[in-house]
Design a protein around this motif. Structure first.
Motif, PDB file in Angstrom:
ATOM      1  N   LYS A 188       6.823   1.716   3.074  1.00 46.25           N
ATOM      2  CA  LYS A 188       6.608   0.776   1.973  1.00 46.25           C
ATOM      3  C   LYS A 188       7.894   0.578   1.181  1.00 46.25           C
ATOM      4  N   GLN A 189       8.654   1.665   0.975  1.00 42.79           N
ATOM      5  CA  GLN A 189       9.930   1.564   0.260  1.00 42.79           C
ATOM      6  C   GLN A 189      10.915   0.692   1.029  1.00 42.79           C
ATOM      7  N   GLN A 190      10.956   0.840   2.365  1.00 39.13           N
ATOM      8  CA  GLN A 190      11.862   0.037   3.180  1.00 39.13           C
ATOM      9  C   GLN A 190      11.513  -1.437   3.081  1.00 39.13           C
ATOM     10  N   VAL A 191      10.225  -1.744   3.115  1.00 42.81           N
ATOM     11  CA  VAL A 191       9.795  -3.143   3.010  1.00 42.81           C
ATOM     12  C   VAL A 191      10.156  -3.698   1.636  1.00 42.81           C
ATOM     13  N   MET A 192       9.942  -2.915   0.592  1.00 42.94           N
ATOM     14  CA  MET A 192      10.278  -3.368  -0.756  1.00 42.94           C
ATOM     15  C   MET A 192      11.789  -3.558  -0.914  1.00 42.94           C
ATOM     16  N   GLN A 193      12.595  -2.694  -0.289  1.00 45.69           N
ATOM     17  CA  GLN A 193      14.051  -2.857  -0.336  1.00 45.69           C
ATOM     18  C   GLN A 193      14.482  -4.129   0.382  1.00 45.69           C
ATOM     19  N   SER A 194      13.842  -4.440   1.508  1.00 45.57           N
ATOM     20  CA  SER A 194      14.198  -5.666   2.232  1.00 45.57           C
ATOM     21  C   SER A 194      13.822  -6.908   1.433  1.00 45.57           C
ATOM     22  N   ILE A 195      12.705  -6.846   0.720  1.00 42.44           N
ATOM     23  CA  ILE A 195      12.322  -7.967  -0.140  1.00 42.44           C
ATOM     24  C   ILE A 195      13.322  -8.111  -1.284  1.00 42.44           C
ATOM     25  N   ILE A 212      -1.236 -12.609  -3.234  1.00 45.55           N
ATOM     26  CA  ILE A 212      -1.472 -13.491  -2.089  1.00 45.55           C
ATOM     27  C   ILE A 212      -0.330 -14.479  -1.911  1.00 45.55           C
ATOM     28  N   SER A 213       0.184 -15.039  -3.006  1.00 51.14           N
ATOM     29  CA  SER A 213       1.244 -16.042  -2.883  1.00 51.14           C
ATOM     30  C   SER A 213       2.563 -15.441  -2.412  1.00 51.14           C
ATOM     31  N   TRP A 214       2.799 -14.175  -2.717  1.00 53.81           N
ATOM     32  CA  TRP A 214       4.023 -13.525  -2.260  1.00 53.81           C
ATOM     33  C   TRP A 214       3.847 -12.864  -0.894  1.00 53.81           C
ATOM     34  N   ASN A 215       2.699 -13.038  -0.262  1.00 48.30           N
ATOM     35  CA  ASN A 215       2.402 -12.463   1.042  1.00 48.30           C
ATOM     36  C   ASN A 215       2.628 -10.952   1.054  1.00 48.30           C
ATOM     37  N   MET A 216       2.130 -10.278   0.031  1.00 50.79           N
ATOM     38  CA  MET A 216       2.311  -8.834  -0.076  1.00 50.79           C
ATOM     39  C   MET A 216       1.038  -8.071   0.267  1.00 50.79           C
ATOM     40  N   GLN A 217       0.050  -8.749   0.881  1.00 50.48           N
ATOM     41  CA  GLN A 217      -1.196  -8.070   1.210  1.00 50.48           C
ATOM     42  C   GLN A 217      -0.952  -6.910   2.164  1.00 50.48           C
TER      43      GLN A 217
END
Length: 112
Positions: free
Chosen positions: A59-66, A41-46
């Motif tokens: 999901k991989q693209q979002v994780m790469q951007s993070i 919740i604190s990392w806004n990863m919901q």
């Protein structure tokens, strides 16, 4: 008549000394799951974790951007250590922490 002595049964119930540890293990599991929920919740990863509409590639693209946001950029490399023997330290502000690489002997400053 000879009477047999009856043994008196005590009302004591033997307690298991390991009974308390089961409660401690349960409490630690609850705390661990609570911590994981807090981190998500604190990392806004919901949206990433609980979104079933996203494909694994998205999901991989979002994780790469993070990951790219949290990357460390290399700064300026100094070839020699600055002379600080005559300075009193007044007027200076702390800009980060310095770590020494044990294999190369180089000093690495992390700004923060």
């Amino acid at each position: 008549m000879v009477r047999k002595k009856q043994r008196r049964r005590s009302n004591r119930v033997e307690e298991d000394p390991m009974a308390g540890t089961a409660n401690l293990v349960d409490a630690m599991l609850v705390i661990a799951v609570g911590f994981l929920v807090f981190v998500i919740i604190s990392w806004n990863m919901q949206a990433i974790v609980f979104n079933e509409d996203m494909t694994p590639e998205q999901k991989q693209q979002v994780m790469q951007s993070i990951k790219s946001v949290s990357e460390v950029n290399q700064g300026q490399q100094l070839n020699e250590t600055p002379d600080t023997s005559n300075s009193s330290g007044q007027g200076y502000t702390e800009m980060g922490k310095v770590y020494k690489d044990p294999s190369t002997g180089k000093l690495i400053m992390v700004e923060g």
